[in-house]
Motif scaffolding. Structure first.
Motif, PDB file in Angstrom:
ATOM      1  N   MET A   1       0.635  -0.701  -0.067  1.00 51.15           N
ATOM      2  CA  MET A   1      -0.225   0.057  -0.054  1.00 51.15           C
ATOM      3  C   MET A   1       1.321   1.226   0.000  1.00 51.15           C
ATOM      4  SD  MET A   1      -2.997   0.870   0.602  1.00 51.15           S
ATOM      5  CE  MET A   1      -4.468   2.051   0.840  1.00 51.15           C
ATOM      6  N   PRO A   2       1.967   1.437   1.002  1.00 47.42           N
ATOM      7  CA  PRO A   2       2.531   2.935   1.059  1.00 47.42           C
ATOM      8  C   PRO A   2       3.533   2.668  -0.469  1.00 47.42           C
ATOM      9  CG  PRO A   2       3.251   2.029   2.724  1.00 47.42           C
ATOM     10  CD  PRO A   2       2.533   0.599   2.375  1.00 47.42           C
ATOM     11  N   LEU A   3       3.753   2.330  -0.874  1.00 49.19           N
ATOM     12  CA  LEU A   3       4.548   1.732  -2.168  1.00 49.19           C
ATOM     13  C   LEU A   3       3.128   2.291  -3.775  1.00 49.19           C
ATOM     14  CD1 LEU A   3       6.998   1.182  -3.603  1.00 49.19           C
ATOM     15  CD2 LEU A   3       6.262  -0.784  -4.426  1.00 49.19           C
ATOM     16  N   ARG A   4       2.180   1.686  -2.966  1.00 48.81           N
ATOM     17  CA  ARG A   4       1.107   2.878  -4.484  1.00 48.81           C
ATOM     18  C   ARG A   4       1.033   4.196  -3.781  1.00 48.81           C
ATOM     19  NH1 ARG A   4      -3.496  -2.078  -5.758  1.00 48.81           N
ATOM     20  NH2 ARG A   4      -2.289  -3.491  -6.368  1.00 48.81           N
ATOM     21  N   VAL A   5       0.902   4.386  -2.987  1.00 48.55           N
ATOM     22  CA  VAL A   5       0.693   5.634  -2.678  1.00 48.55           C
ATOM     23  C   VAL A   5       2.179   6.574  -3.302  1.00 48.55           C
ATOM     24  CG1 VAL A   5       0.513   7.507  -0.808  1.00 48.55           C
ATOM     25  CG2 VAL A   5      -0.316   5.429  -0.403  1.00 48.55           C
ATOM     26  N   GLY A   6       3.322   5.872  -2.717  1.00 46.75           N
ATOM     27  CA  GLY A   6       4.701   7.092  -3.084  1.00 46.75           C
ATOM     28  C   GLY A   6       4.548   6.757  -4.970  1.00 46.75           C
ATOM     29  N   LEU A   7       4.239   5.892  -5.089  1.00 48.55           N
ATOM     30  CA  LEU A   7       3.747   5.534  -7.110  1.00 48.55           C
ATOM     31  C   LEU A   7       3.444   7.218  -7.712  1.00 48.55           C
ATOM     32  CD1 LEU A   7       4.880   4.552  -9.251  1.00 48.55           C
ATOM     33  CD2 LEU A   7       3.546   2.444  -9.311  1.00 48.55           C
ATOM     34  N   LEU A   8       1.505   6.995  -7.033  1.00 47.01           N
ATOM     35  CA  LEU A   8       1.149   7.821  -7.226  1.00 47.01           C
ATOM     36  C   LEU A   8       1.221   8.945  -6.875  1.00 47.01           C
ATOM     37  CD1 LEU A   8      -2.267   8.158  -7.617  1.00 47.01           C
ATOM     38  CD2 LEU A   8      -2.870   8.010  -5.933  1.00 47.01           C
ATOM     39  N   ALA A   9       2.054   9.886  -5.872  1.00 44.34           N
ATOM     40  CA  ALA A   9       2.474  10.816  -5.480  1.00 44.34           C
ATOM     41  C   ALA A   9       3.690  10.807  -6.940  1.00 44.34           C
ATOM     42  CB  ALA A   9       2.974  11.229  -4.605  1.00 44.34           C
ATOM     43  N   LEU A  10       4.589  10.466  -7.445  1.00 43.01           N
ATOM     44  CA  LEU A  10       5.514  10.578  -8.157  1.00 43.01           C
ATOM     45  C   LEU A  10       4.898  10.856  -9.370  1.00 43.01           C
ATOM     46  CD1 LEU A  10       8.153   7.866  -7.060  1.00 43.01           C
ATOM     47  CD2 LEU A  10       8.400  10.286  -7.270  1.00 43.01           C
TER      48      LEU A  10
ATOM     49  N   LEU B   1       4.752  13.802 -11.792  1.00 43.00           N
ATOM     50  CA  LEU B   1       5.120  14.183 -13.479  1.00 43.00           C
ATOM     51  C   LEU B   1       4.258  14.694 -13.684  1.00 43.00           C
ATOM     52  CD1 LEU B   1       7.699  13.438 -14.909  1.00 43.00           C
ATOM     53  CD2 LEU B   1       6.275  11.253 -15.408  1.00 43.00           C
ATOM     54  N   ALA B   2       2.776  14.211 -13.690  1.00 42.69           N
ATOM     55  CA  ALA B   2       1.914  15.553 -14.112  1.00 42.69           C
ATOM     56  C   ALA B   2       1.766  16.412 -14.522  1.00 42.69           C
ATOM     57  CB  ALA B   2       0.622  14.401 -14.122  1.00 42.69           C
ATOM     58  N   GLY B   3       2.283  16.960 -13.216  1.00 42.37           N
ATOM     59  CA  GLY B   3       1.912  18.665 -12.851  1.00 42.37           C
ATOM     60  C   GLY B   3       3.478  18.819 -13.299  1.00 42.37           C
ATOM     61  N   LEU B   4       4.532  18.486 -13.657  1.00 42.40           N
ATOM     62  CA  LEU B   4       5.682  18.631 -14.477  1.00 42.40           C
ATOM     63  C   LEU B   4       5.248  18.968 -16.068  1.00 42.40           C
ATOM     64  CD1 LEU B   4       8.059  17.084 -12.384  1.00 42.40           C
ATOM     65  CD2 LEU B   4       8.512  19.658 -12.316  1.00 42.40           C
ATOM     66  N   GLN B   5       5.101  17.607 -16.436  1.00 44.93           N
ATOM     67  CA  GLN B   5       4.645  17.802 -17.470  1.00 44.93           C
ATOM     68  C   GLN B   5       3.847  19.566 -17.998  1.00 44.93           C
ATOM     69  OE1 GLN B   5       5.906  16.121 -20.329  1.00 44.93           O
ATOM     70  NE2 GLN B   5       7.660  15.269 -18.950  1.00 44.93           N
ATOM     71  N   TYR B   6       2.620  19.468 -17.308  1.00 43.77           N
ATOM     72  CA  TYR B   6       2.340  20.438 -18.210  1.00 43.77           C
ATOM     73  C   TYR B   6       2.681  21.824 -18.063  1.00 43.77           C
ATOM     74  CZ  TYR B   6      -1.952  24.292 -16.955  1.00 43.77           C
ATOM     75  OH  TYR B   6      -2.311  25.027 -17.243  1.00 43.77           O
TER      76      TYR B   6
ATOM     77  N   LEU C   1       2.153  22.958 -21.207  1.00 39.57           N
ATOM     78  CA  LEU C   1       1.303  23.507 -21.801  1.00 39.57           C
ATOM     79  C   LEU C   1       0.910  24.847 -21.343  1.00 39.57           C
ATOM     80  CD1 LEU C   1      -1.715  20.336 -20.891  1.00 39.57           C
ATOM     81  CD2 LEU C   1      -0.248  21.666 -23.060  1.00 39.57           C
ATOM     82  N   ALA C   2       1.729  25.044 -20.081  1.00 42.99           N
ATOM     83  CA  ALA C   2       1.744  26.395 -19.188  1.00 42.99           C
ATOM     84  C   ALA C   2       2.241  27.203 -19.713  1.00 42.99           C
ATOM     85  CB  ALA C   2       2.740  25.951 -18.191  1.00 42.99           C
ATOM     86  N   PRO C   3       1.929  28.995 -19.030  1.00 44.68           N
ATOM     87  CA  PRO C   3       2.893  30.094 -19.878  1.00 44.68           C
ATOM     88  C   PRO C   3       4.220  29.684 -19.616  1.00 44.68           C
ATOM     89  CG  PRO C   3       0.522  30.723 -18.364  1.00 44.68           C
ATOM     90  CD  PRO C   3       0.905  28.859 -18.286  1.00 44.68           C
ATOM     91  N   GLY C   4       4.873  30.176 -20.975  1.00 45.24           N
ATOM     92  CA  GLY C   4       6.330  29.907 -20.673  1.00 45.24           C
ATOM     93  C   GLY C   4       6.573  29.022 -20.852  1.00 45.24           C
ATOM     94  N   ASN C   5       5.600  27.951 -21.564  1.00 50.88           N
ATOM     95  CA  ASN C   5       5.897  26.132 -21.911  1.00 50.88           C
ATOM     96  C   ASN C   5       7.258  26.414 -23.513  1.00 50.88           C
ATOM     97  OD1 ASN C   5       5.160  26.808 -24.485  1.00 50.88           O
ATOM     98  ND2 ASN C   5       2.956  26.308 -23.574  1.00 50.88           N
ATOM     99  N   LEU C   6       8.065  25.045 -23.271  1.00 55.66           N
ATOM    100  CA  LEU C   6       9.002  25.085 -24.271  1.00 55.66           C
ATOM    101  C   LEU C   6       8.882  25.611 -26.120  1.00 55.66           C
ATOM    102  CD1 LEU C   6       9.694  21.058 -23.837  1.00 55.66           C
ATOM    103  CD2 LEU C   6      10.820  23.942 -22.868  1.00 55.66           C
TER     104      LEU C   6
END
Length: 91
Positions: free
Chosen positions: A1-10, A14-19, A23-28
Motif C-alpha cells: 500500500m505505501p508503495l502505491r501511494v508513493g508511486l501515485l505521488a510520483l 510528473l504530470a504536474g511537471l509535464q503540464y 502547456l502552462a504559460p512560458g512553456n517550451l
C-alpha cells in the motif's frame, strides 16, 4: 500500500511537471518561438547597425572631403566645372 501511494505521488508530480513544461504559460513552445523572434530581430538590428555605419561614414566623407561633394553634385545635380563640356548620351 505505501508503495502505491508513493508511486501515485510520483506520477502526480510528473504530470504536474509535464503540464508546466508543455502547456502552462512560458512553456517550451513559447520559449522556442521567442528565441526565433529574438534571432530575427537581432539580424534586423545587425543590418540596421551596418547601414548606420555606412551612412555615418558617408556623412563624415561629405563633411571633410571635397571630392565626395563634387561627385554628388555631378551625379545628382548634373553640375560641371567651368570649361568642361557636358555630353548626354541618350539610348
Amino acid at each position: 500500500m505505501p508503495l502505491r501511494v508513493g508511486l501515485l505521488a510520483l506520477l502526480l508530480a510528473l504530470a504536474g511537471l509535464q503540464y508546466r513544461l508543455l502547456l502552462a504559460p512560458g512553456n517550451l513552445f513559447e520559449v522556442q518561438a521567442l528565441k526565433e523572434r529574438v534571432g530575427r530581430e537581432q539580424a534586423t538590428v545587425d543590418h540596421l547597425a551596418e547601414r548606420n555605419g555606412q551612412l555615418a561614414a558617408e556623412v563624415e566623407d561629405l563633411r571633410t572631403g571635397l571630392a565626395a561633394v563634387e561627385d554628388r553634385a555631378r551625379a545628382e545635380l548634373g553640375m560641371i566645372r567651368p570649361g568642361e563640356t557636358f555630353i548626354r548620351v541618350i539610348e
